[in-house]
Structures are given as C-alpha cells and as structure tokens.
Design a protein around this motif. Structure first.
Motif, PDB file in Angstrom:
ATOM      1  N   GLU A 139       0.821  -1.204   0.000  1.00 56.65           N
ATOM      2  CA  GLU A 139       0.000   0.000   0.000  1.00 56.65           C
ATOM      3  C   GLU A 139       0.858   1.258   0.000  1.00 56.65           C
ATOM      4  O   GLU A 139       0.579   2.214  -0.742  1.00 56.65           O
ATOM      5  N   LEU A 140       1.889   1.281   0.827  1.00 59.14           N
ATOM      6  CA  LEU A 140       2.735   2.473   0.904  1.00 59.14           C
ATOM      7  C   LEU A 140       3.523   2.678  -0.384  1.00 59.14           C
ATOM      8  O   LEU A 140       3.765   3.815  -0.797  1.00 59.14           O
ATOM      9  N   GLU A 141       3.929   1.599  -1.023  1.00 55.94           N
ATOM     10  CA  GLU A 141       4.608   1.729  -2.316  1.00 55.94           C
ATOM     11  C   GLU A 141       3.660   2.306  -3.369  1.00 55.94           C
ATOM     12  O   GLU A 141       4.084   3.080  -4.241  1.00 55.94           O
ATOM     13  N   LYS A 142       2.367   1.946  -3.285  1.00 57.22           N
ATOM     14  CA  LYS A 142       1.374   2.547  -4.181  1.00 57.22           C
ATOM     15  C   LYS A 142       1.281   4.055  -3.939  1.00 57.22           C
ATOM     16  O   LYS A 142       1.160   4.835  -4.887  1.00 57.22           O
ATOM     17  N   GLN A 143       1.325   4.454  -2.666  1.00 56.93           N
ATOM     18  CA  GLN A 143       1.234   5.870  -2.341  1.00 56.93           C
ATOM     19  C   GLN A 143       2.468   6.630  -2.843  1.00 56.93           C
ATOM     20  O   GLN A 143       2.365   7.784  -3.272  1.00 56.93           O
ATOM     21  N   VAL A 144       3.621   5.987  -2.786  1.00 57.89           N
ATOM     22  CA  VAL A 144       4.839   6.610  -3.326  1.00 57.89           C
ATOM     23  C   VAL A 144       4.699   6.798  -4.836  1.00 57.89           C
ATOM     24  O   VAL A 144       5.024   7.861  -5.377  1.00 57.89           O
ATOM     25  N   THR A 145       4.188   5.777  -5.515  1.00 55.97           N
ATOM     26  CA  THR A 145       3.977   5.870  -6.966  1.00 55.97           C
ATOM     27  C   THR A 145       3.010   7.003  -7.302  1.00 55.97           C
ATOM     28  O   THR A 145       3.235   7.772  -8.246  1.00 55.97           O
ATOM     29  N   LYS A 146       1.931   7.099  -6.527  1.00 53.57           N
ATOM     30  CA  LYS A 146       0.959   8.171  -6.758  1.00 53.57           C
ATOM     31  C   LYS A 146       1.600   9.542  -6.548  1.00 53.57           C
ATOM     32  O   LYS A 146       1.331  10.495  -7.288  1.00 53.57           O
ATOM     33  N   ALA A 147       2.452   9.656  -5.529  1.00 56.17           N
ATOM     34  CA  ALA A 147       3.126  10.933  -5.270  1.00 56.17           C
ATOM     35  C   ALA A 147       4.029  11.315  -6.435  1.00 56.17           C
ATOM     36  O   ALA A 147       4.096  12.484  -6.828  1.00 56.17           O
ATOM     37  N   TRP A 148       4.713  10.339  -7.030  1.00 53.79           N
ATOM     38  CA  TRP A 148       5.531  10.620  -8.220  1.00 53.79           C
ATOM     39  C   TRP A 148       4.649  11.068  -9.383  1.00 53.79           C
ATOM     40  O   TRP A 148       5.015  11.977 -10.146  1.00 53.79           O
ATOM     41  N   MET A 149       3.481  10.467  -9.516  1.00 50.80           N
ATOM     42  CA  MET A 149       2.548  10.878 -10.573  1.00 50.80           C
ATOM     43  C   MET A 149       2.076  12.308 -10.337  1.00 50.80           C
ATOM     44  O   MET A 149       1.952  13.100 -11.291  1.00 50.80           O
ATOM     45  N   ASP A 150       1.831  12.663  -9.065  1.00 46.02           N
ATOM     46  CA  ASP A 150       1.436  14.041  -8.739  1.00 46.02           C
ATOM     47  C   ASP A 150       2.551  15.017  -9.112  1.00 46.02           C
ATOM     48  O   ASP A 150       2.288  16.109  -9.641  1.00 46.02           O
ATOM     49  N   MET A 151       3.790  14.635  -8.835  1.00 44.16           N
ATOM     50  CA  MET A 151       4.918  15.507  -9.186  1.00 44.16           C
ATOM     51  C   MET A 151       5.010  15.702 -10.689  1.00 44.16           C
ATOM     52  O   MET A 151       5.209  16.813 -11.176  1.00 44.16           O
ATOM     53  N   ASN A 152       4.870  14.613 -11.424  1.00 47.19           N
ATOM     54  CA  ASN A 152       4.922  14.714 -12.893  1.00 47.19           C
ATOM     55  C   ASN A 152       3.797  15.602 -13.420  1.00 47.19           C
ATOM     56  O   ASN A 152       4.005  16.420 -14.329  1.00 47.19           O
ATOM     57  N   GLN A 153       2.620  15.435 -12.853  1.00 44.26           N
ATOM     58  CA  GLN A 153       1.475  16.246 -13.275  1.00 44.26           C
ATOM     59  C   GLN A 153       1.733  17.722 -13.021  1.00 44.26           C
ATOM     60  O   GLN A 153       1.456  18.570 -13.882  1.00 44.26           O
ATOM     61  N   GLU A 154       2.278  18.049 -11.860  1.00 46.79           N
ATOM     62  CA  GLU A 154       2.547  19.448 -11.524  1.00 46.79           C
ATOM     63  C   GLU A 154       3.621  20.034 -12.437  1.00 46.79           C
ATOM     64  O   GLU A 154       3.559  21.196 -12.822  1.00 46.79           O
ATOM     65  N   TRP A 155       4.615  19.221 -12.778  1.00 46.90           N
ATOM     66  CA  TRP A 155       5.666  19.707 -13.656  1.00 46.90           C
ATOM     67  C   TRP A 155       5.153  20.019 -15.049  1.00 46.90           C
ATOM     68  O   TRP A 155       5.698  20.870 -15.753  1.00 46.90           O
ATOM     69  N   LEU A 156       4.109  19.304 -15.450  1.00 52.00           N
ATOM     70  CA  LEU A 156       3.557  19.525 -16.782  1.00 52.00           C
ATOM     71  C   LEU A 156       2.592  20.698 -16.838  1.00 52.00           C
ATOM     72  O   LEU A 156       2.148  21.090 -17.908  1.00 52.00           O
ATOM     73  N   ARG A 157       2.264  21.250 -15.634  1.00 54.48           N
ATOM     74  CA  ARG A 157       1.363  22.405 -15.605  1.00 54.48           C
ATOM     75  C   ARG A 157       2.174  23.675 -15.822  1.00 54.48           C
ATOM     76  O   ARG A 157       3.109  23.957 -15.069  1.00 54.48           O
ATOM     77  N   PRO A 158       1.822  24.468 -16.814  1.00 60.65           N
ATOM     78  CA  PRO A 158       2.591  25.695 -17.080  1.00 60.65           C
ATOM     79  C   PRO A 158       2.159  26.881 -16.214  1.00 60.65           C
ATOM     80  O   PRO A 158       2.651  27.982 -16.394  1.00 60.65           O
ATOM     81  N   THR A 159       1.230  26.650 -15.287  1.00 57.86           N
ATOM     82  CA  THR A 159       0.654  27.776 -14.550  1.00 57.86           C
ATOM     83  C   THR A 159       1.178  27.909 -13.123  1.00 57.86           C
ATOM     84  O   THR A 159       0.727  28.777 -12.395  1.00 57.86           O
ATOM     85  N   ILE A 160       2.105  27.050 -12.704  1.00 56.83           N
ATOM     86  CA  ILE A 160       2.651  27.175 -11.350  1.00 56.83           C
ATOM     87  C   ILE A 160       3.398  28.505 -11.249  1.00 56.83           C
ATOM     88  O   ILE A 160       4.308  28.773 -12.037  1.00 56.83           O
ATOM     89  N   PRO A 161       3.026  29.352 -10.278  1.00 60.95           N
ATOM     90  CA  PRO A 161       3.549  30.725 -10.244  1.00 60.95           C
ATOM     91  C   PRO A 161       4.919  30.881  -9.598  1.00 60.95           C
ATOM     92  O   PRO A 161       5.144  31.771  -8.782  1.00 60.95           O
ATOM     93  N   VAL A 162       5.867  30.003  -9.943  1.00 54.36           N
ATOM     94  CA  VAL A 162       7.214  30.116  -9.383  1.00 54.36           C
ATOM     95  C   VAL A 162       8.236  29.907 -10.486  1.00 54.36           C
ATOM     96  O   VAL A 162       7.929  29.426 -11.572  1.00 54.36           O
ATOM     97  N   SER A 163       9.473  30.235 -10.148  1.00 54.21           N
ATOM     98  CA  SER A 163      10.538  30.138 -11.142  1.00 54.21           C
ATOM     99  C   SER A 163      10.961  28.688 -11.348  1.00 54.21           C
ATOM    100  O   SER A 163      10.790  27.837 -10.474  1.00 54.21           O
ATOM    101  N   MET A 164      11.550  28.421 -12.488  1.00 59.17           N
ATOM    102  CA  MET A 164      12.009  27.075 -12.810  1.00 59.17           C
ATOM    103  C   MET A 164      13.115  26.630 -11.855  1.00 59.17           C
ATOM    104  O   MET A 164      13.242  25.440 -11.548  1.00 59.17           O
ATOM    105  N   SER A 165      13.913  27.568 -11.353  1.00 65.72           N
ATOM    106  CA  SER A 165      14.987  27.200 -10.425  1.00 65.72           C
ATOM    107  C   SER A 165      14.431  26.617  -9.139  1.00 65.72           C
ATOM    108  O   SER A 165      15.019  25.693  -8.555  1.00 65.72           O
ATOM    109  N   VAL A 166      13.269  27.106  -8.688  1.00 66.95           N
ATOM    110  CA  VAL A 166      12.638  26.579  -7.482  1.00 66.95           C
ATOM    111  C   VAL A 166      12.050  25.201  -7.752  1.00 66.95           C
ATOM    112  O   VAL A 166      12.207  24.268  -6.958  1.00 66.95           O
ATOM    113  N   LEU A 167      11.362  25.055  -8.885  1.00 62.86           N
ATOM    114  CA  LEU A 167      10.793  23.757  -9.241  1.00 62.86           C
ATOM    115  C   LEU A 167      11.893  22.705  -9.371  1.00 62.86           C
ATOM    116  O   LEU A 167      11.735  21.561  -8.931  1.00 62.86           O
TER     117      LEU A 167
END
Length: 209
Positions: A139-167
């Motif tokens: 179960e916890l490994e599934k949650q880790v996988t989901k967290a990586w998917m969330d990170m990938n999703q956020e990286w693909l969003r062009p609307t995050i209001p911060v600089s690329m150096s922070v991301l």
C-alpha cells in the motif's frame, strides 16, 4: 535542548547577515517559521514514542510530512534567484511539495522498518488496518507511486507561479531522497555507494565538453 537552540539561532543569524548584503534579509523569516513547524512536529513524534501511542495513518502523515520537509531553508541560499512569491508559494503546502515530502517520508519509513525507534507509516498502517507487513509495504509503495505521478502532473502544468529554479530544486531534493532510500537507509547508514556518488559529483565531477 538549549545547546541545539543556540546553535540553530547562530545559523539563522549568520544567514540573515548574509542576506542583508543583497537586501533580502526578510527571507529568513520564512525559514524560521518553517523550522518552528518542524520542531512542533518533532514534539508530537516524541510524545507518541514516550507514551507508546500508535497514531492513525492520517494523523501520522500530517506530522510526518512536516518532519520530512527540507526545501524552504535551502531556498534562502539561492539569493536573488528566488523571490517573495516563490517563498509564499512553497510555504503554502502546494501539491508538488506535499508529493515530494510524501516520497521522502514513505521511502524512509519503508527502508527503516524494523529499526526505527518511533512509529512509522508501516506500523501505523498495519495497526489501523490489521494488515501484514507485506500488505502495508504494498500500500505504501502505491502511495509513493501516486506521489511521483502528482509531481509529474505538476511539472507539466505551465501555470505554477514560481521560477524554474525553485521547481528544479524541489525535484532534485526528491531525486536525492529516492537515491538515499531506494533499497536501504543510506542517509542514516552511509555506505560506499553513496560516498562514491558524492565523490563523483563534488570532488571529481565528469566534465562535459
């Protein structure tokens, strides 16, 4: 506790003095407030251990994600590469940072199962759900996988209001956590593998032409 407090205070005073040189001493307030959150979370973990309490998973993760937070203070040293907007964003607990902290915490708990002296996500899940070690790990490994998917999703969003150096800083810290905890707790028990990697990055880096 007094020794630790004084040492930590000295660090923040030194950081503030350096930031004054570039007119950004206000940034130290963000680091101090985030450290206060970490200390409060450490106290909660200490209470669990002292009272031999086993929190529910939801309660545990609220605290454990805070104690795994490591990004805000690192941004202070980036000087003019970061802005007040960047700090406002990262301290608002955005999904990208929560996902990064989740990966760090759960991978740490998975490899630390059996020798940690405090409650971990593995024990909390097993206790709450009457699950076996194998079921908790799955179960916890599934949650880790989901967290990586969330990170990938956020990286693909062009609307995050911060600089690329922070991301990039958030992503790199997450990759480091993965490296440390992929098979064993090599942060706590440093082995030749990690030492060799650090040596190849910082002492004898490969120079590309």
């Amino acid at each position: 506790m007094r020794i630790c407090f004084e040492a930590l205070s000295d660090v923040y005073i030194e950081m503030e003095n350096e930031l004054k040189k570039i007119g950004a001493s206000y940034l130290i307030r963000y680091a101090i407030e985030e450290m206060k959150k970490v200390v409060r979370a450490y106290i909660e973990e200490a209470k669990w251990s002292y009272n031999k309490d086993m929190p529910r998973m939801e309660e545990y993760m609220k605290v454990a994600i805070v104690t795994s937070t490591y990004i805000t203070t690192s941004l202070v040293g980036m000087g003019n590469l970061v802005t007040k907007k960047d700090f406002d964003w990262i301290t608002s607990e955005p999904l990208l940072v929560l996902a990064s902290s989740t990966i760090c915490r759960l991978t740490n708990d998975l490899v630390g199962y059996g020798f940690e002296k405090k409650p971990t996500a593995v024990e909390c899940y097993m206790n709450e759900n009457g699950a076996s070690k194998e079921e908790a790990f799955a179960e916890l490994e599934k949650q880790v996988t989901k967290a990586w998917m969330d990170m990938n999703q956020e990286w693909l969003r062009p609307t995050i209001p911060v600089s690329m150096s922070v991301l990039t800083r958030v992503l790199n810290f997450t990759r480091i956590a993965h490296l440390f905890y992929v098979e064993d707790d090599e942060y706590t028990n440093s082995k030749a593998n990690i030492k060799d990697i650090i040596h190849s990055v910082l002492v004898e880096p490969i120079v590309t032409v």
